[in-house]
Each structure stands twice: as structure tokens, then as C-alpha cells.
Design an enzyme around this catalytic site. Sequence first.
Site, short mmCIF file in Angstrom:
data_model
loop_
_atom_site.label_atom_id
_atom_site.label_comp_id
_atom_site.label_asym_id
_atom_site.label_seq_id
_atom_site.Cartn_x
_atom_site.Cartn_y
_atom_site.Cartn_z
N LYS A 23 0.81 -1.16 -0.27
CA LYS A 23 0.23 0.01 -0.27
C LYS A 23 1.23 1.66 -0.22
O LYS A 23 0.50 2.30 -0.81
CB LYS A 23 -0.97 -0.45 1.76
CG LYS A 23 -2.04 1.07 0.60
CD LYS A 23 -2.59 0.76 2.43
CE LYS A 23 -3.71 0.32 2.17
NZ LYS A 23 -4.27 -0.22 4.19
N ARG A 93 -3.83 2.77 8.76
CA ARG A 93 -3.63 1.90 8.37
C ARG A 93 -2.66 0.95 8.13
O ARG A 93 -1.47 1.98 7.71
CB ARG A 93 -4.61 2.01 6.65
CG ARG A 93 -5.70 2.65 6.28
CD ARG A 93 -5.78 2.07 5.07
NE ARG A 93 -7.17 3.01 5.13
CZ ARG A 93 -6.99 4.49 4.51
NH1 ARG A 93 -6.05 5.28 4.60
NH2 ARG A 93 -9.01 5.17 5.03
N GLY A 102 -7.54 -7.39 4.68
CA GLY A 102 -8.96 -7.30 5.70
C GLY A 102 -7.86 -8.23 7.29
O GLY A 102 -8.52 -8.50 8.12
N MET A 104 -5.35 -7.12 9.02
CA MET A 104 -4.96 -5.73 10.15
C MET A 104 -6.10 -4.97 10.50
O MET A 104 -6.78 -5.16 9.48
CB MET A 104 -3.67 -5.54 9.70
CG MET A 104 -2.74 -6.98 10.10
SD MET A 104 -0.62 -5.93 9.52
CE MET A 104 -0.92 -6.16 7.46
N ARG A 337 -5.06 -1.71 -6.33
CA ARG A 337 -3.98 -2.83 -6.31
C ARG A 337 -4.97 -4.05 -7.50
O ARG A 337 -6.10 -3.16 -8.20
CB ARG A 337 -4.53 -3.54 -4.94
CG ARG A 337 -5.99 -3.67 -5.02
CD ARG A 337 -5.89 -4.52 -2.88
NE ARG A 337 -7.59 -4.41 -3.19
CZ ARG A 337 -7.82 -4.77 -1.58
NH1 ARG A 337 -7.33 -5.17 -0.89
NH2 ARG A 337 -9.62 -4.46 -1.79
N HIS A 453 1.05 -42.57 -6.47
CA HIS A 453 0.87 -43.12 -7.44
C HIS A 453 -0.61 -42.89 -8.36
O HIS A 453 -0.86 -42.48 -9.49
CB HIS A 453 0.62 -44.89 -8.05
CG HIS A 453 0.64 -45.87 -9.26
ND1 HIS A 453 -1.50 -45.32 -9.06
CD2 HIS A 453 0.67 -45.40 -10.19
CE1 HIS A 453 -0.66 -46.19 -10.42
NE2 HIS A 453 0.10 -46.50 -10.54
N SER A 771 18.46 -38.47 -19.42
CA SER A 771 17.14 -38.19 -19.61
C SER A 771 17.28 -38.17 -17.28
O SER A 771 17.20 -39.14 -17.54
CB SER A 771 15.94 -38.38 -19.63
OG SER A 771 14.96 -38.00 -19.19
N CYS A 839 12.39 -35.69 -16.73
CA CYS A 839 11.30 -35.91 -17.70
C CYS A 839 10.84 -36.41 -16.32
O CYS A 839 9.35 -37.34 -15.75
CB CYS A 839 11.63 -37.25 -18.11
SG CYS A 839 12.37 -38.93 -17.65
N TYR A 859 15.80 -30.08 -22.66
CA TYR A 859 14.57 -30.11 -22.65
C TYR A 859 14.08 -30.14 -21.00
O TYR A 859 14.55 -30.74 -20.24
CB TYR A 859 13.99 -30.98 -23.26
CG TYR A 859 14.46 -33.17 -23.28
CD1 TYR A 859 13.58 -33.29 -22.57
CD2 TYR A 859 15.54 -32.80 -23.94
CE1 TYR A 859 13.84 -34.86 -22.33
CE2 TYR A 859 15.67 -34.73 -22.99
CZ TYR A 859 14.82 -35.25 -22.85
OH TYR A 859 15.35 -36.54 -22.37
C1 PEP Z 1 11.63 -40.99 -12.58
O1 PEP Z 1 12.46 -41.49 -11.80
O2 PEP Z 1 11.75 -39.65 -11.94
C2 PEP Z 1 10.54 -41.31 -13.93
C3 PEP Z 1 10.88 -40.58 -15.11
O3 PEP Z 1 10.16 -42.97 -13.70
P1 PEP Z 1 8.64 -43.10 -12.97
O4 PEP Z 1 8.12 -42.16 -12.36
O5 PEP Z 1 8.68 -43.81 -14.25
O6 PEP Z 1 9.83 -44.37 -12.00
#
Ligand code: PEP
Length: 898
Positions: A23, A93, A102, A104, A337, A453, A771, A839, A859
Site C-alpha cells: 500500500k 492503515r 482485512g 490487520m 491494487r 501413484h 534424461s 522427465c 528439454y
Molecule cells: C523418474 O523416476 O523420475 C521417472 C520418470 O520414472 P518413473 O516415475 O516411471 O519411475
Amino acid sequence: MTNKRVFLFHEGNASMRELLGGKGADLAEMTNAGLPVPYGFTITTASCRDYYTHLGHIPLTLIDEIKAALRVIEDKSNKRFGDPSDPLLLAIRSGAVTSMPGMMDTILNLGLTDETVEGLALVTGNRRFALECYARFIQMYGHVALDIENNAFTKVLQQVNQESKVDHIGQLAEARLEELILKYKQVVLHRTKKSIPQNVEEQLIDAVRAIFRSWSNPRAKVYRKVHKIADDQGTAVSVQEMIFGNLDETSGTGVLFTRNPSTGGNEMLGEYLPAAQGEEVVSGTRTPLGITYLMQTLPAVYEQLHEAASQLEELYGDIQDIEFTIEKGQLYILQTRNARRTAQAALKAAVDYAEEGIISKEDALLRIETEHLNQLLHQSIQIREEDEIVANGLPASPGAASGQLVFDAETAESWASLGKRVILVRRETTPQDIHGVIAAEGLLTLRGGMTSHAAVVARGMGTPCVCGCEELELREETKELLCFEHTFREGDLISIDGGTGKVYSGEIELREPEISEELTRMLDWADEVKKMKVFANSDHPKDVKLARTWGAEGIGLCRTEHMFLSPSRLPLVQRVIVAGSNQERQEALQRLLPVQQSDFEQIFIEMDGLPVTIRLLDPPLHEFLPKLEVLEGRREHLNMITLDGDTDELEKVDRVIEKVKELKESNPMLGQRGARLGIVFPEIYDMQIEAIFRAALQCIHRGIKVAPEIMIPLIGHASELSVLRKLVDGVAEQVLREELKNCPYRVGTMIEIPRAALTASQIASHADFFSFGTNDLTQMTLGYSRDDAERKFLSHYVEQKILPANPFEVLDQDGVGELIRIALEQGRSIKPDLIAGICGEHAGERDSIFFCHDIGLDYVSCSPYRVPFARIAAAQAQILSLRNAADKPAVIHISTTA
Ligand code: PEP
Ligand code: MG
């Protein structure tokens, strides 16, 4: 470092939020931009922190600075604080760095005493008004500075209102207001054994102290906890000249949105109340009129407001929520704001501002938050009053779904094949439930956390999921789901909102996600800017197609085990596993091969020459066999019904039981899986590699470009990869023969074991790419079993700040990140062109994406539904790193505070 604790408005600016709070910084910015802001000063957040360090003491030096700043307001307003004939009155304020609306406190009309109230009556020519202001002051001061509960005052007010037969304080006559003031003073005296201070400077310092104190009132503490705001930031305090919207009919107060906060449309929306103070609009004691009323009654002021609104939009480059007051036809802006708005409005406004030239495309990209895209890319629930929430779990995979309740994957699949929409509820899911998960509209589990999972799989497929809903009780034998007074049975309608974790009874109206023109535009800008590529983790041709629609530039992880789990394939896989002889196993593999080949072909066709990274089988084999208890149950049943001599089925079950026992491991996560499986049972990998190259060959023959990348999971030692690479190259030569040169394939490895990261230079000599599997790498680096950790202790760790975040959601940069950095450096030291990406689940999380960008990964590969967000985050990472390198402010500050 300056010790200055008080900043006059013209001494600050918008970049000083840390010190002046949101503010204070905005009031300063608006003052300097020439907007009509009631003049004042801000006491810094550092003063509030000092207040706590010095146990509630306000130093004399601060008091001196406050007094000096006050003199400036007096000069500018031409009024004196405490002047009995024409008193300067103040509004005090709070204003934290991060908005805490709201949470304080505020004290208005400060500076009124028995004496000055008469001066105010005289100069305004309205004694009734002056008395009302005094009464309001005593109430606010009594509550905020003297800690008297508000109820003590409201009871008195209600009584006086009732006796006077009026609804609110604004309708009380002078004599009644005098009576009210007397009664309020008695409340103060009775509760504190002191009178309301008649010394205005004492009032001011007490008020400042009270606002500092309100930083740690219970509601502010809870708010900070929920919104993860640091407890030690402290609040700034703004002190401003009071403006009165309740003076007469040429006065009033209102709120204005510079654009429509629901749609982002370029239209001003607002509310206005003539002859009123701001609280009346907020508290709803009077119904405000549309802003057009102001246009009709005070057109010149309306015009001025319109101009101020445009100026503020340009200044902040975002939709503003502006509070204004008009005193005798003179407009004042009290606050601005960033408006709270829908994701669609945020996106549309950012794109429009960039196209109008108010902000740059880069700034528009920096505006996009994870939450926005979550809302935009998933179905959402359209809540109605009659919708009933029956339970709360974790918001594990965004999106909403309604359907009939089913308790097992088989029913989910068979009902879905009949065209029914189902919600699958399980205590927890295992990979074996995958066909049910695919078939279901939504997933509800009683156990497991955000990266259990079920959550990972559901997010990967964009299936809405609520996890860890422990309030529910599941009775599998009777197929009942109990939730307090509700009992749901198979087939009952239920709805879940994976974005909030809420479970509803019955069917809920859903809203389809819209890929708006604005989103497409924003994503195109992201692609122009970003350096890292964004791939998708997909293993079904349908998901691969979707991934491309969302802009995936390749498939970074195709988990082949997911292809094994559908009901038509599982029996074939099981036959491979339980085969009694080599020949039997070969036969089963030969039946599996065309199925795999056809999957790969479809994926190659969808990706049309873009890289497709196929990971060879990773999980331990027992995951493909039924559970021992189930098999033993079946055997018992067969024993009861099998006639002498008809024992074929029994024998089969016995064989499977034997195999399950043989494959049992005490810690399968660290057991025979991934590369270890491929080395001990090379025939499975052999079949998979053959299927990949046969699929590639088919595509080449049809004139479709292919770029297969074969990825070996769970490598810990270079020699494992050396063996398996030879296997891949051998099969490639055998299958591709003269087409070998037309199929530029790569062989790479997951880096998901700490040893692999630490010996990456050895591993890199056999790999074309790395990866980083950060799911396993996190488990193995921290020594946490993912599901156990989330179920047992991770939330405690995060709550007690032992860990800054769940490391399965946000990459642990110091530990896991360091291993990635080492591996990358080692790998590229011997192969400078080594392609490297990530990944694991982290590939769809903003901070982790920034980290990947900063260390130079090529990537990130995330679930298809995260692809748009990852494209934007990759662009944000690039923009921020360029700005940091040029030493420009990384983010143009946008949000303001309470
Ligand atoms: C990982 O372990 O990050 C992965 C991509 O393989 P998974 O989750 O299938 O074990
Ligand atoms: Mg893994």
C-alpha cells in the site's frame, strides 16, 4: 543502508514494497504520478520488525520522525493536528508486502477529541457529522488500540439505534450521537480504567503501536500460514489525511474495476454510494448504486475518475481495483491494487495490455501463474447453492468430474465401455488399476499424497483426482463408501473437484475448458522466447495426439509398462512371466510383439519426425501378476468347485502363485527392475527393441519420418549401459538392415540413481542422451520412499519448516539438483553435444523448470496437460535470466496490498 523509518509519499515509489509495504509503495507511486491522493507518509516494515525485536517499544527517534512528517501533512493541508478550530484528522492503515486483505486493523478519524470535534463541527457546518465521526473514532480506537472487543460497542450502538428507531449510525440525530459518545466513553473507562486520550499525539503513537501489534493477531497469523507468507516480514503503517465521503450529497465513496474482472473485457465496472464512508460499501449496510449514477450526478468527477483509472492501468499494466472518495465534489484515490480476477480475465488482460503497448510481451508472459493455466485447461465445477460437499481430500490432479461410483478397475472399465461415466474410488491405486484409471472420469483415493501413484498417473493423463481423503471409509466387501451420515453404493452419483480436493454428492454441472484465442497467442509468444524444448510424457497414441495439440515438441518419456497393463495385453505379459520353458516364453513374446509394434507405429505417426523417447520396461515383474491373496482366494474357490481330473485351471493358478512367491522382493523399488531386469531377462528388452525398429521401418516405408530414442531405465553403472546399448545396436542392425541410415535413432539413459549421476562421464561414453528421472533420483538421494514419506512425515516436515517444500513436487535443488548439475557437467565434459533433459514430475513445476533452464538442460518432459504451462515457464525462465544478466528488474511489480 539508511536508518530512515518514515517516508513521505513523494519520497517513495512502487519498487519499495519490501520497505513500504504494497500500500505504501503504491500510494507513493500514485502521488508521484500526480494522482489526487490524500497526502501522508508511511512508516516502514523495518520499524514493525524492530517493534517486535524490542518487545513492543517504540523508540524516540521514530516518534521524532513521525512528528516531523506530520508537520509536512499539516503544511500541505493547511490544517493543524489537534487544532481546536480546524483539526487535521488522520487515517491510519496497515500495509504488508503481500496483500493480506482485512487481516490487520485500521483507525479512522484520528485526532478527534472533546475539543476538536467542535472545531470539525464548525468548519463543516455539520455538527451531526462531526459527532458521528467522533463516535466512529472511539469505537475503532477502543477496539484496535485498547483491545476492547468490538461487540461491547456494537451492543451499545444497537441499543441506541433501537431506541431511536433507526437502522444505522448515519440516521442518528445529534442528541442521540452525544448519548452514544458518552456510552462509548463509559465502555472504554469501564474496560481500561482510563479515558479515551485527549492528547492527539498520544492517540497517533498508540495507533501506530496497535497496527504493528495487529500483524500478529490470530487471523493474520492463520492467513500467513495458509498463504505461505513469512511471519517475520512485518507490516508498514500508512498515515494519511482523512477525506470525508459522508459530508454531503456532493460527497461519496466507491470502488472501481478498470476492466471486467470476470472476463477481462475492456469495460469499467464499479459501485458508488453518495454521502457515505468506505466502510458502508464494504460492510453492505447500504446497497451501492452503479457507477453510472456518478456519471449522471457528478459528470466532471466521473470524467476525472475515468482518466485516473486509465493512468493507473498504464502505471501498473494490470486490471486495477480502485477505492475512491469524493469530498465536496473533489475526487481522491485512496488505494489501488491488482484486481482479484478469474484466470480467463488475467490472461485476456495480459494479452490485451501487451497488444495495446501498455506492457511488453515478456511482461505479459511473466504474468501467467500456474493456477491460471490449471483453471483454464481443465473442466471446472460450476457451484450452485444446493451442491453439497461431503468430504475434503488433497487436490491431486486439477479438473472436475461427475460420474457413477465404482470400486474396482474392472467395473470401471466395463461400465465405461457401455458409455457410462464413472468415478473410481480406491483405498489407494497401484499400477494394476491403470485400465480403470484410464476408463474413469475421475479418481478418488483414501490414502496417498500429491505424488502418490494415483496422483502422478492422474495428472499425467489429465484425469481429475482427489487423493488422501481420509474422512471416508471404504467397505470393499459390501461396496460401500461411508462419509459421515452418507453411505454411497456402487452406481451412486458423485463428483470430485481435483483442483480443490472437494468431493460432492450427486452430479455437478461442469464447465468445459476453453482454449481461447488469448491462450494461443500467449503460447505462441512463449515459443518465440523460450530456449528449452518442452516434451511430453505419454504412452498412449491418444495422449500423444493430445500432447501435440498442446504444443509438445517431442515425447520425452513413453513408459512401455503402461502399454502392458490394458486388459487385452496383461494376460500376454503374464504368460511371458510365468512361462515354464524358453519356448513358451518366446511364443508369448511373439504374440506381444505386434501389439507393441502397432502402438509405436501410431505414436511415430502422431509425432511425424519429432523425437519419441521410448523407455524399455522399468517396473519389477511381480507388478504384472495378481496379488498373492487374490490368487489364494481363487485357488480356494477352484478347490471347492473343481471335479476330480479337471485340474487344469488349478495348475495354472498354482504356477502363478509359485511365480509370485519367486518374484517377491522385500524392497521392490531397489530390487530387480529397469536395466537389471533387461540384463537378466534380455528377451523382453529384445522384443521391445525389435517392436520399436519394426514400427520405425513400417513408417519409413510409408514415407513418415521417425526419430526413435531408446531409453534404458535405472542405470547405476556404465557397464550396465554398455551391455544394453550393444543389445539395442544389434537389434537395430538386424531389423533395419539397409534402412539403418534412414533411421537416425539414439540410445540414452535415465539418470535416476545417485551413482549414475556421480559417474556420468563413464556413462556418457555409452549414451547419446541423459534424461533425469527426478522421481527416483529424489527417492534415492533423500532416502525417502515416496508413498511412505508422503503418507507418514512429509507434511509434518513441510509444516515445521524442516523442508521448504515437498521434494517430490518441487525439486530439491541443493541435493538432487546438485547431482543433476554434476552429471550434466561430467557428461558434457566428454560429449559436449550430449542432449539432456528431465522427465520426472518436477518437469511440470515452475521453480524446477527455472532450475533446469539455468543449468542448461535441453528439454523438460512433463504430462501432456502440463505442456502449455511448461512452455510458458520455460519462456519465463529465459526472460528472467536475460533480465538478470542485464541487471534489469527481474519482475515488474504488479500486485499491491490490503
Ligand atoms: C523418474 O523416476 O523420475 C521417472 C520418470 O520414472 P518413473 O516415475 O516411471 O519411475
Ligand atoms: Mg524412475
